[in-house]
Design an enzyme around this catalytic site. Sequence first.
Site, PDB file in Angstrom:
ATOM      1  N   ASP A 127     -15.056  -7.830  17.340  1.00  0.00           N
ATOM      2  CA  ASP A 127     -14.551  -6.458  17.258  1.00  0.00           C
ATOM      3  C   ASP A 127     -13.077  -6.512  16.873  1.00  0.00           C
ATOM      4  O   ASP A 127     -12.250  -7.063  17.607  1.00  0.00           O
ATOM      5  CB  ASP A 127     -14.729  -5.764  18.615  1.00  0.00           C
ATOM      6  CG  ASP A 127     -14.516  -4.260  18.536  1.00  0.00           C
ATOM      7  OD1 ASP A 127     -14.242  -3.749  17.441  1.00  0.00           O
ATOM      8  OD2 ASP A 127     -14.612  -3.597  19.593  1.00  0.00           O
ATOM      9  N   ASP A 134     -15.576  -2.483  11.373  1.00  0.00           N
ATOM     10  CA  ASP A 134     -14.704  -3.306  12.216  1.00  0.00           C
ATOM     11  C   ASP A 134     -15.410  -4.090  13.309  1.00  0.00           C
ATOM     12  O   ASP A 134     -14.744  -4.700  14.156  1.00  0.00           O
ATOM     13  CB  ASP A 134     -13.610  -2.439  12.845  1.00  0.00           C
ATOM     14  CG  ASP A 134     -14.163  -1.347  13.747  1.00  0.00           C
ATOM     15  OD1 ASP A 134     -15.376  -1.072  13.688  1.00  0.00           O
ATOM     16  OD2 ASP A 134     -13.377  -0.756  14.508  1.00  0.00           O
ATOM     17  N   GLU A 135     -16.732  -4.110  13.328  1.00  0.00           N
ATOM     18  CA  GLU A 135     -17.402  -4.916  14.352  1.00  0.00           C
ATOM     19  C   GLU A 135     -18.761  -5.396  13.858  1.00  0.00           C
ATOM     20  O   GLU A 135     -19.383  -4.795  12.983  1.00  0.00           O
ATOM     21  CB  GLU A 135     -17.547  -4.146  15.667  1.00  0.00           C
ATOM     22  CG  GLU A 135     -18.423  -2.920  15.598  1.00  0.00           C
ATOM     23  CD  GLU A 135     -18.616  -2.273  16.966  1.00  0.00           C
ATOM     24  OE1 GLU A 135     -18.813  -3.003  17.967  1.00  0.00           O
ATOM     25  OE2 GLU A 135     -18.587  -1.037  17.028  1.00  0.00           O
TER      26      GLU A 135
END
Length: 359
Positions: free
Chosen positions: A13, A107-108
């Site tokens: 993350d 983003d993860e």
Amino acid sequence: MEQVNNRKIIHVDMDAFYASVEQRDTPDLHGKPVAVGGSRQRGVVAAASYEARQFGVRSAMASSIAIRKCPDLIFVKPRFDVYKAVSQQIRTIFAQYTPLFEPLSLDEAYLDVTDNLAEHDSATQTAQAIKDQIRQETALTASAGVSYNKFLAKLASDYLKPDGLFVIKPHQGSFFVEGLAVGQFHGVGRVTALKMNQLGIFTGLDLRQQDEAFLTRHFGKVGHHYYSIARAIDHRPVTPNRERKSVGSETTFEQDLLDPADLTEALHPLLASVWSYCERTGVLGRTVTLKVKYSDFQQITRSRTVLSSISGLSLFTQVSLDLLASLLPLPKGVRLLGVSLSSLQSVSAVPEGQLKLGF
């Protein structure tokens, strides 16, 4: 208890991704409270730097509230093309370690490194190598969680943010879960946590003490999921090229609502939550669906599909309010209200002329 398998799962993350990219690219923003999003009255915070979070600023928060919490907050318009490019850099790094990675957003992602291409001795070493390479190639930090299933890996990545690395080993999973407040479980929102608290369920241990019949009686089909995660059980595989078909938000009211003005007020935070997801993940949609559950549990939905992708919160709000207006006058009290956006596509796939994001 779970028959622990030998899977090695990492959840990566990025730390305050959008805001961190802006701070990286504009040195004057380094160390200052930054919010990515719209600063106008109806604006929404898409991402907040850690300096802003210290004042209580969070994603999906109305910009007007964020400014009250942090008067020195600096708003920056989102640059989705840049975020998408950085995200692609990061995914290229993942591919050097395993073909089994499942992006959840820009983003993860989950990675299954049971058989890792780098031939590290442990998943912990692999996670550290990924973090180091991300920092070296993008000048950004990531947090990583390592465990034997997706649920625990997600919990672990949140544990030491920012720039953290936390491992939950097979013999630690059940013990780790029992000490958590139920509101910390991924997938247990504020309303569900409150309902659990009212049933005397405050921790993972409390949840584990309930049988499956009790949980399904009070929470429906998702009760099976709660029964499993309370025991640190999660058999979901890491699925590459996972595409989300819709995004939504809903809330159940403590008391049934009868006043249309109250419903309108309750709708705005749901819209903000959905739109915040769209901004964070770089997706837009064409179909808006409103869900209403009445006091007698009758459930209805109303949908509208527009010709081109909804590219601003104001248009998303207007379509949703029009759908709500179509249900008036209310025949009975409303106990649940929800809104979702579907027919999703990446911002990069939408013709440039449609990208009027309203910031």
